[in-house]
Design a protein around this motif. Sequence first.
Motif, PDB file in Angstrom:
ATOM      1  N   ASP A 129       5.151 -30.117 -21.817  1.00  5.77           N
ATOM      2  CA  ASP A 129       5.939 -30.901 -21.058  1.00  5.77           C
ATOM      3  C   ASP A 129       6.681 -29.733 -19.732  1.00  5.77           C
ATOM      4  O   ASP A 129       7.007 -30.146 -18.634  1.00  5.77           O
ATOM      5  CB  ASP A 129       7.059 -31.712 -21.805  1.00  5.77           C
ATOM      6  CG  ASP A 129       6.556 -32.729 -22.474  1.00  5.77           C
ATOM      7  OD1 ASP A 129       5.368 -33.150 -22.111  1.00  5.77           O
ATOM      8  OD2 ASP A 129       7.245 -33.049 -23.412  1.00  5.77           O
ATOM      9  N   ALA A 130       7.104 -28.785 -20.516  1.00  7.68           N
ATOM     10  CA  ALA A 130       8.115 -27.960 -19.324  1.00  7.68           C
ATOM     11  C   ALA A 130       6.889 -27.355 -18.242  1.00  7.68           C
ATOM     12  O   ALA A 130       7.555 -27.172 -17.236  1.00  7.68           O
ATOM     13  CB  ALA A 130       8.538 -26.623 -20.105  1.00  7.68           C
ATOM     14  N   VAL A 131       5.754 -26.944 -18.578  1.00  5.60           N
ATOM     15  CA  VAL A 131       4.925 -26.618 -17.755  1.00  5.60           C
ATOM     16  C   VAL A 131       4.439 -27.716 -16.492  1.00  5.60           C
ATOM     17  O   VAL A 131       4.641 -27.523 -15.407  1.00  5.60           O
ATOM     18  CB  VAL A 131       3.585 -26.164 -18.389  1.00  5.60           C
ATOM     19  CG1 VAL A 131       2.383 -25.983 -17.240  1.00  5.60           C
ATOM     20  CG2 VAL A 131       4.067 -24.855 -19.088  1.00  5.60           C
ATOM     21  N   ARG A 132       4.477 -29.041 -17.295  1.00 13.14           N
ATOM     22  CA  ARG A 132       4.172 -30.106 -16.499  1.00 13.14           C
ATOM     23  C   ARG A 132       5.332 -30.188 -15.204  1.00 13.14           C
ATOM     24  O   ARG A 132       5.149 -30.627 -14.136  1.00 13.14           O
ATOM     25  CB  ARG A 132       4.134 -31.597 -17.191  1.00 13.14           C
ATOM     26  CG  ARG A 132       2.821 -31.726 -17.990  1.00 13.14           C
ATOM     27  CD  ARG A 132       2.844 -32.835 -18.957  1.00 13.14           C
ATOM     28  NE  ARG A 132       1.379 -32.956 -19.649  1.00 13.14           N
ATOM     29  CZ  ARG A 132       0.288 -33.613 -18.939  1.00 13.14           C
ATOM     30  NH1 ARG A 132       0.650 -34.313 -18.059  1.00 13.14           N
ATOM     31  NH2 ARG A 132      -0.686 -33.883 -19.595  1.00 13.14           N
ATOM     32  N   THR A 133       6.397 -30.218 -15.868  1.00 16.56           N
ATOM     33  CA  THR A 133       7.567 -30.407 -14.936  1.00 16.56           C
ATOM     34  C   THR A 133       7.651 -29.375 -13.806  1.00 16.56           C
ATOM     35  O   THR A 133       8.025 -29.705 -12.548  1.00 16.56           O
ATOM     36  CB  THR A 133       9.074 -30.263 -15.802  1.00 16.56           C
ATOM     37  OG1 THR A 133       8.971 -31.495 -16.709  1.00 16.56           O
ATOM     38  CG2 THR A 133      10.196 -30.480 -14.813  1.00 16.56           C
ATOM     39  N   SER A 134       7.365 -28.206 -14.178  1.00 16.09           N
ATOM     40  CA  SER A 134       7.396 -26.995 -13.112  1.00 16.09           C
ATOM     41  C   SER A 134       6.112 -27.358 -11.999  1.00 16.09           C
ATOM     42  O   SER A 134       6.254 -26.832 -10.978  1.00 16.09           O
ATOM     43  CB  SER A 134       7.249 -25.536 -13.894  1.00 16.09           C
ATOM     44  OG  SER A 134       8.266 -25.392 -14.635  1.00 16.09           O
ATOM     45  N   VAL A 135       4.945 -27.701 -12.778  1.00  6.10           N
ATOM     46  CA  VAL A 135       4.000 -28.028 -11.840  1.00  6.10           C
ATOM     47  C   VAL A 135       4.224 -28.991 -10.842  1.00  6.10           C
ATOM     48  O   VAL A 135       4.157 -28.773  -9.557  1.00  6.10           O
ATOM     49  CB  VAL A 135       2.704 -28.444 -12.597  1.00  6.10           C
ATOM     50  CG1 VAL A 135       1.676 -29.229 -11.714  1.00  6.10           C
ATOM     51  CG2 VAL A 135       1.939 -27.186 -13.311  1.00  6.10           C
ATOM     52  N   HIS A 136       4.740 -29.847 -11.204  1.00  8.28           N
ATOM     53  CA  HIS A 136       5.188 -31.207 -10.161  1.00  8.28           C
ATOM     54  C   HIS A 136       6.192 -30.642  -9.436  1.00  8.28           C
ATOM     55  O   HIS A 136       6.325 -31.084  -7.871  1.00  8.28           O
ATOM     56  CB  HIS A 136       5.885 -32.459 -11.102  1.00  8.28           C
ATOM     57  CG  HIS A 136       4.873 -33.054 -11.785  1.00  8.28           C
ATOM     58  ND1 HIS A 136       3.557 -33.299 -11.380  1.00  8.28           N
ATOM     59  CD2 HIS A 136       4.952 -33.693 -13.094  1.00  8.28           C
ATOM     60  CE1 HIS A 136       2.696 -34.056 -12.206  1.00  8.28           C
ATOM     61  NE2 HIS A 136       3.679 -34.082 -13.365  1.00  8.28           N
ATOM     62  N   SER A 137       7.276 -29.876  -9.694  1.00  6.21           N
ATOM     63  CA  SER A 137       8.296 -29.270  -8.734  1.00  6.21           C
ATOM     64  C   SER A 137       7.645 -28.256  -7.788  1.00  6.21           C
ATOM     65  O   SER A 137       8.001 -28.359  -6.539  1.00  6.21           O
ATOM     66  CB  SER A 137       9.395 -28.347  -9.461  1.00  6.21           C
ATOM     67  OG  SER A 137       9.903 -29.288 -10.295  1.00  6.21           O
ATOM     68  N   TYR A 138       6.631 -27.579  -8.196  1.00  3.55           N
ATOM     69  CA  TYR A 138       6.111 -26.719  -7.282  1.00  3.55           C
ATOM     70  C   TYR A 138       5.231 -27.619  -6.150  1.00  3.55           C
ATOM     71  O   TYR A 138       5.411 -27.198  -4.915  1.00  3.55           O
ATOM     72  CB  TYR A 138       4.917 -25.821  -8.153  1.00  3.55           C
ATOM     73  CG  TYR A 138       4.394 -24.740  -7.342  1.00  3.55           C
ATOM     74  CD1 TYR A 138       4.600 -23.411  -7.587  1.00  3.55           C
ATOM     75  CD2 TYR A 138       3.044 -25.190  -6.809  1.00  3.55           C
ATOM     76  CE1 TYR A 138       3.872 -22.297  -6.882  1.00  3.55           C
ATOM     77  CE2 TYR A 138       2.301 -24.001  -6.057  1.00  3.55           C
ATOM     78  CZ  TYR A 138       2.893 -22.847  -6.143  1.00  3.55           C
ATOM     79  OH  TYR A 138       2.052 -21.765  -5.573  1.00  3.55           O
TER      80      TYR A 138
END
Length: 321
Positions: free
Chosen positions: A255-264
Motif C-alpha cells: 500500500d505504501a508503494v501504491r500511495t507513492s506511485v500515485h503521488s509521483y
Amino acid sequence: MDGRRGSVLVLTNLSDVTTDIVLRVLAARRVPVVRLDPGTDLHTGASLSATYGTGVQRGVLRTPSRDLDLARVRSVWVRRPSPYEGPPGLEERDRRFAAEQDLWGVGGVLASLPGAYYVNRPWNNRAAEHKPAQLAAAQRFGFPVPDTLITNVADRAREFVARQSNGTVYKPVWNTPYRVAGRPHSVWVREVREREITDAVAVCPHLFQARVDKAFDVRVTAVGHRVSGVRIDSPDLDWRRRQDLMRCEPVAVPDAVRTSVHSYLTHFRLVYGAFDFAVTQDGAWYFLECNPNGQWAWQPPGITDAVAHALADQLEKGSDT
C-alpha cells in the motif's frame, strides 16, 4: 469528415505491436480510432492544418482513409511515434530545417488539441524522463532511493565509489542511441570499480549509484489509479540485457508503494508510468527509475491484458475522466 465524438488518436510507428493489443480492445468496444505516425505519414500522403484565433481553435488531419476534425478528438495516446527527421530527398541542411519545423509545428499542434485527454502529454513525458527529476520526486514521495552521484568530476566519482560498501553501478542519464563499428550498441547498467574511473568522466555527466543488495526486481505498471506488479528474477544485474533468461510472476504491491506511485504520477501529470524497483531481502522497495512510456506487453498474459484494458478505459473515457 469523421465527426463522431470520441475518436481516439494514436501516435505511434507502424511496427509497434504493443499498440495493436489496445487497439483490438477499442475495436471490440466500437471506439473509433485513427492511427498516425506523424514523423513519417505527413510525408507520405497525410496532411495537417490548424487554425487559431480569438475564441477559435480548429483543425483537420487528413489521412488516405479519412478526415479527422481535431476539435473532436476524444483522447490522444502518445505511444512510440518515429522521430521527426524531415522528408527524404532533401539536402541535409534543408531536411534538418524541415525536421525541426515538423517537431515544433506538427508536434505542437498534436500535443495541444482542445478538449483532448492525453496518455501522456508529450511535454509531461519529457519532464518526467530526466533522471535527476525522477530521483528528487522519488525522495519527496517516500520511496527509498539508493545513494546516487551525478558528476563530471573524476575525483568525486572515485571518492563516491570508494565509500560504497556493497559496490557501485554506472548507468547513463539518458538512453542515447550508441553505435560501435557502425552497429547499434546498448549501454547496460553495470558494476564499476574505483580503478576503472578515468579523467574521461569530464566529457559529460555520469550517474553512479550505490548497488542495492536486491533479492529480486519489480516492475510496477500504473495506469491512472490501477497498479500492477511483476516480480523479475534474472541472473543479470540489468534484467533488460537478456530477457530470455528472466522469470516473471505477479507480485503484490504494498500500500505504501501504491500511495507513492500515485503521488509521483500526479506530480508529473502522468496517466501512465512504468516503475522499476530493487527489492531487498527485508522487503525494502528501492526506487530505480520511472519510464513514462515504458513497454509493458512482455509481462505475464494476465497483467498484459489488465494493462491493455486499463489503457483502453482511459482512452475511451477521454476528457470525462
